[in-house]
Design a protein around this motif. Sequence first.
Motif, PDB file in Angstrom:
ATOM      1  N   MET A 217      45.467 -20.129  17.893  1.00  0.00           N
ATOM      2  CA  MET A 217      45.880 -20.464  16.556  1.00  0.00           C
ATOM      3  C   MET A 217      46.857 -19.385  16.047  1.00  0.00           C
ATOM      4  N   ASN A 218      47.967 -19.807  15.505  1.00  0.00           N
ATOM      5  CA  ASN A 218      48.930 -18.878  14.936  1.00  0.00           C
ATOM      6  C   ASN A 218      48.507 -18.497  13.534  1.00  0.00           C
ATOM      7  N   ARG A 219      48.476 -17.210  13.282  1.00  0.00           N
ATOM      8  CA  ARG A 219      48.112 -16.723  11.964  1.00  0.00           C
ATOM      9  C   ARG A 219      49.323 -16.093  11.318  1.00  0.00           C
ATOM     10  N   ARG A 220      49.500 -16.339  10.038  1.00  0.00           N
ATOM     11  CA  ARG A 220      50.574 -15.710   9.296  1.00  0.00           C
ATOM     12  C   ARG A 220      49.965 -14.567   8.486  1.00  0.00           C
ATOM     13  N   PHE A 221      50.174 -13.345   8.972  1.00  0.00           N
ATOM     14  CA  PHE A 221      49.611 -12.179   8.316  1.00  0.00           C
ATOM     15  C   PHE A 221      50.456 -11.794   7.116  1.00  0.00           C
ATOM     16  N   ARG A 222      49.781 -11.356   6.067  1.00  0.00           N
ATOM     17  CA  ARG A 222      50.472 -10.893   4.869  1.00  0.00           C
ATOM     18  C   ARG A 222      49.763  -9.649   4.366  1.00  0.00           C
ATOM     19  N   ASN A 223      50.414  -8.944   3.497  1.00  0.00           N
ATOM     20  CA  ASN A 223      49.841  -7.752   2.880  1.00  0.00           C
ATOM     21  C   ASN A 223      49.372  -6.749   3.938  1.00  0.00           C
ATOM     22  N   LEU A 224      50.263  -6.400   4.848  1.00  0.00           N
ATOM     23  CA  LEU A 224      49.944  -5.432   5.897  1.00  0.00           C
ATOM     24  C   LEU A 224      49.928  -4.023   5.326  1.00  0.00           C
ATOM     25  N   ARG A 225      48.936  -3.234   5.770  1.00  0.00           N
ATOM     26  CA  ARG A 225      48.845  -1.847   5.340  1.00  0.00           C
ATOM     27  C   ARG A 225      48.347  -1.023   6.517  1.00  0.00           C
ATOM     28  N   ARG A 226      48.947   0.125   6.699  1.00  0.00           N
ATOM     29  CA  ARG A 226      48.589   1.000   7.808  1.00  0.00           C
ATOM     30  C   ARG A 226      47.754   2.163   7.290  1.00  0.00           C
ATOM     31  N   ILE A 227      46.572   2.358   7.849  1.00  0.00           N
ATOM     32  CA  ILE A 227      45.696   3.477   7.491  1.00  0.00           C
ATOM     33  C   ILE A 227      45.412   4.220   8.790  1.00  0.00           C
ATOM     34  N   GLY A 228      46.121   5.319   9.010  1.00  0.00           N
ATOM     35  CA  GLY A 228      46.022   6.029  10.280  1.00  0.00           C
ATOM     36  C   GLY A 228      46.508   5.116  11.397  1.00  0.00           C
ATOM     37  N   PRO A 229      45.754   5.027  12.500  1.00  0.00           N
ATOM     38  CA  PRO A 229      46.172   4.145  13.590  1.00  0.00           C
ATOM     39  C   PRO A 229      45.751   2.686  13.385  1.00  0.00           C
TER      40      PRO A 229
ATOM     41  N   THR B  80      45.701  -0.950  11.427  1.00  0.00           N
ATOM     42  CA  THR B  80      46.459  -1.840  10.559  1.00  0.00           C
ATOM     43  C   THR B  80      45.496  -2.829   9.925  1.00  0.00           C
ATOM     44  N   VAL B  81      45.618  -2.985   8.607  1.00  0.00           N
ATOM     45  CA  VAL B  81      44.794  -3.941   7.865  1.00  0.00           C
ATOM     46  C   VAL B  81      45.729  -5.038   7.378  1.00  0.00           C
ATOM     47  N   ALA B  82      45.331  -6.296   7.580  1.00  0.00           N
ATOM     48  CA  ALA B  82      46.157  -7.431   7.186  1.00  0.00           C
ATOM     49  C   ALA B  82      45.285  -8.536   6.617  1.00  0.00           C
ATOM     50  N   SER B  83      45.887  -9.384   5.804  1.00  0.00           N
ATOM     51  CA  SER B  83      45.201 -10.543   5.237  1.00  0.00           C
ATOM     52  C   SER B  83      45.852 -11.809   5.775  1.00  0.00           C
ATOM     53  N   TYR B  84      45.068 -12.868   5.874  1.00  0.00           N
ATOM     54  CA  TYR B  84      45.581 -14.166   6.295  1.00  0.00           C
ATOM     55  C   TYR B  84      44.664 -15.259   5.761  1.00  0.00           C
ATOM     56  N   VAL B  85      45.127 -16.484   5.815  1.00  0.00           N
ATOM     57  CA  VAL B  85      44.342 -17.631   5.353  1.00  0.00           C
ATOM     58  C   VAL B  85      43.917 -18.436   6.577  1.00  0.00           C
ATOM     59  N   GLU B  86      42.616 -18.722   6.670  1.00  0.00           N
ATOM     60  CA  GLU B  86      42.076 -19.520   7.767  1.00  0.00           C
ATOM     61  C   GLU B  86      41.154 -20.583   7.185  1.00  0.00           C
ATOM     62  N   ARG B  87      41.494 -21.841   7.446  1.00  0.00           N
ATOM     63  CA  ARG B  87      40.715 -22.967   6.934  1.00  0.00           C
ATOM     64  C   ARG B  87      40.520 -22.893   5.428  1.00  0.00           C
ATOM     65  N   GLY B  88      41.555 -22.498   4.725  1.00  0.00           N
ATOM     66  CA  GLY B  88      41.521 -22.458   3.275  1.00  0.00           C
ATOM     67  C   GLY B  88      40.828 -21.248   2.681  1.00  0.00           C
TER      68      GLY B  88
END
Length: 59
Positions: free
Chosen positions: A1-13, A15-23
Amino acid sequence: MNRRFRNLRRIGPVTVASYVERGRNRHLAACTAPRCDFSAEYDSRAAAELAARTHRCPA
C-alpha cells in the motif's frame, strides 16, 4: 500500500511522520541509522515523538 507521508520531523536519527490509513490518522517513527530495524506505528503524534526521543540505537 502506498502511503502519503506528511508532517515529517527528524528527531536525532529517527524520522516521525503522519499519514492517513482507512480514514484514520496514524503516526510512524522509524530510525534511519544503518542496521537499525526500529520502526513503529502509533495512534497519537505525541506517542511517536516520545518513542523517537527515547530511542537508543543499537547500531
